[in-house]
Design a protein around this motif. Structure first.
Motif, PDB file in Angstrom:
ATOM      1  N   SER A   1       0.854  -1.176   0.000  1.00 44.43           N
ATOM      2  CA  SER A   1       0.000   0.000   0.000  1.00 44.43           C
ATOM      3  C   SER A   1       0.892   1.229   0.000  1.00 44.43           C
ATOM      4  O   SER A   1       1.875   1.290   0.745  1.00 44.43           O
ATOM      5  N   PHE A   2       0.576   2.192  -0.859  1.00 44.33           N
ATOM      6  CA  PHE A   2       1.310   3.448  -0.830  1.00 44.33           C
ATOM      7  C   PHE A   2       0.707   4.311   0.268  1.00 44.33           C
ATOM      8  O   PHE A   2      -0.506   4.479   0.343  1.00 44.33           O
ATOM      9  N   ILE A   3       1.558   4.815   1.138  1.00 44.63           N
ATOM     10  CA  ILE A   3       1.118   5.672   2.241  1.00 44.63           C
ATOM     11  C   ILE A   3       1.743   7.051   2.065  1.00 44.63           C
ATOM     12  O   ILE A   3       2.582   7.239   1.188  1.00 44.63           O
ATOM     13  N   HIS A   4       1.345   7.991   2.876  1.00 48.42           N
ATOM     14  CA  HIS A   4       1.744   9.385   2.660  1.00 48.42           C
ATOM     15  C   HIS A   4       3.249   9.602   2.646  1.00 48.42           C
ATOM     16  O   HIS A   4       3.729  10.505   1.990  1.00 48.42           O
ATOM     17  N   ASP A   5       4.027   8.775   3.315  1.00 44.95           N
ATOM     18  CA  ASP A   5       5.473   8.984   3.368  1.00 44.95           C
ATOM     19  C   ASP A   5       6.268   7.792   2.857  1.00 44.95           C
ATOM     20  O   ASP A   5       7.437   7.634   3.170  1.00 44.95           O
ATOM     21  N   GLY A   6       5.635   6.914   2.073  1.00 40.75           N
ATOM     22  CA  GLY A   6       6.348   5.759   1.548  1.00 40.75           C
ATOM     23  C   GLY A   6       5.417   4.635   1.163  1.00 40.75           C
ATOM     24  O   GLY A   6       4.443   4.839   0.448  1.00 40.75           O
TER      25      GLY A   6
ATOM     26  N   ARG B   1       6.823  -0.959   7.224  1.00 37.54           N
ATOM     27  CA  ARG B   1       6.716   0.364   6.607  1.00 37.54           C
ATOM     28  C   ARG B   1       8.070   0.769   6.070  1.00 37.54           C
ATOM     29  O   ARG B   1       9.091   0.527   6.699  1.00 37.54           O
ATOM     30  N   PHE B   2       8.067   1.390   4.900  1.00 36.98           N
ATOM     31  CA  PHE B   2       9.297   1.839   4.262  1.00 36.98           C
ATOM     32  C   PHE B   2       9.153   3.295   3.852  1.00 36.98           C
ATOM     33  O   PHE B   2       8.094   3.697   3.367  1.00 36.98           O
ATOM     34  N   SER B   3      10.231   4.057   4.022  1.00 39.41           N
ATOM     35  CA  SER B   3      10.221   5.445   3.549  1.00 39.41           C
ATOM     36  C   SER B   3      10.151   5.438   2.023  1.00 39.41           C
ATOM     37  O   SER B   3      10.415   4.415   1.373  1.00 39.41           O
ATOM     38  N   SER B   4       9.828   6.573   1.449  1.00 39.89           N
ATOM     39  CA  SER B   4       9.770   6.670  -0.009  1.00 39.89           C
ATOM     40  C   SER B   4      11.110   6.308  -0.639  1.00 39.89           C
ATOM     41  O   SER B   4      11.163   5.587  -1.638  1.00 39.89           O
ATOM     42  N   ALA B   5      12.204   6.787  -0.058  1.00 38.44           N
ATOM     43  CA  ALA B   5      13.535   6.496  -0.595  1.00 38.44           C
ATOM     44  C   ALA B   5      13.857   5.009  -0.508  1.00 38.44           C
ATOM     45  O   ALA B   5      14.378   4.418  -1.455  1.00 38.44           O
ATOM     46  N   ALA B   6      13.538   4.378   0.613  1.00 40.67           N
ATOM     47  CA  ALA B   6      13.811   2.949   0.774  1.00 40.67           C
ATOM     48  C   ALA B   6      12.974   2.125  -0.193  1.00 40.67           C
ATOM     49  O   ALA B   6      13.466   1.155  -0.782  1.00 40.67           O
ATOM     50  N   TRP B   7      11.706   2.491  -0.383  1.00 38.43           N
ATOM     51  CA  TRP B   7      10.838   1.752  -1.306  1.00 38.43           C
ATOM     52  C   TRP B   7      11.349   1.892  -2.747  1.00 38.43           C
ATOM     53  O   TRP B   7      11.405   0.916  -3.484  1.00 38.43           O
ATOM     54  N   THR B   8      11.747   3.087  -3.123  1.00 34.93           N
ATOM     55  CA  THR B   8      12.291   3.310  -4.464  1.00 34.93           C
ATOM     56  C   THR B   8      13.553   2.483  -4.678  1.00 34.93           C
ATOM     57  O   THR B   8      13.708   1.841  -5.725  1.00 34.93           O
ATOM     58  N   ASP B   9      14.448   2.477  -3.702  1.00 36.65           N
ATOM     59  CA  ASP B   9      15.667   1.664  -3.795  1.00 36.65           C
ATOM     60  C   ASP B   9      15.330   0.186  -3.946  1.00 36.65           C
ATOM     61  O   ASP B   9      15.953  -0.533  -4.731  1.00 36.65           O
ATOM     62  N   PHE B  10      14.342  -0.285  -3.205  1.00 37.52           N
ATOM     63  CA  PHE B  10      13.912  -1.684  -3.264  1.00 37.52           C
ATOM     64  C   PHE B  10      13.391  -2.036  -4.653  1.00 37.52           C
ATOM     65  O   PHE B  10      13.795  -3.032  -5.258  1.00 37.52           O
ATOM     66  N   VAL B  11      12.504  -1.210  -5.185  1.00 36.03           N
ATOM     67  CA  VAL B  11      11.924  -1.468  -6.501  1.00 36.03           C
ATOM     68  C   VAL B  11      13.009  -1.427  -7.579  1.00 36.03           C
ATOM     69  O   VAL B  11      13.048  -2.289  -8.468  1.00 36.03           O
ATOM     70  N   LEU B  12      13.912  -0.462  -7.510  1.00 35.39           N
ATOM     71  CA  LEU B  12      14.993  -0.376  -8.494  1.00 35.39           C
ATOM     72  C   LEU B  12      15.903  -1.593  -8.423  1.00 35.39           C
ATOM     73  O   LEU B  12      16.345  -2.110  -9.462  1.00 35.39           O
TER      74      LEU B  12
END
Length: 64
Positions: free
Chosen positions: A26-31, A46-57
């Motif tokens: 689920s996308f939440i307000h900060d990640g 829960r993952f921060s936006s930066a951590a989630w982006t790094d994970f997906v990349l």
């Protein structure tokens, strides 16, 4: 801040089809948040936006 149940959860397109390996995100307000779909009210990561982006990349890179 707790993750509220009204967040839009979706299953990973790479979850197993046998019903034993389902992951929802689920996308939440900060990640993003991740949970086991079989235990929807259980623990969530829960993952921060930066951590989630790094994970997906990293996942995309691993598929090359």
């Amino acid at each position: 801040m707790p993750i509220r149940s009204e967040h839009q959860w979706f299953k990973s397109s790479h979850s197993g089809g046998s019903g034993t390996e389902c992951v929802e995100a689920s996308f939440i307000h900060d990640g993003a948040a991740v949970r086991d779909s079989k235990v929807s009210f259980g623990p969530r990561l829960r993952f921060s936006s930066a951590a989630w982006t790094d994970f997906v990349l990293a996942l995309q890179k691993a598929r090359l």
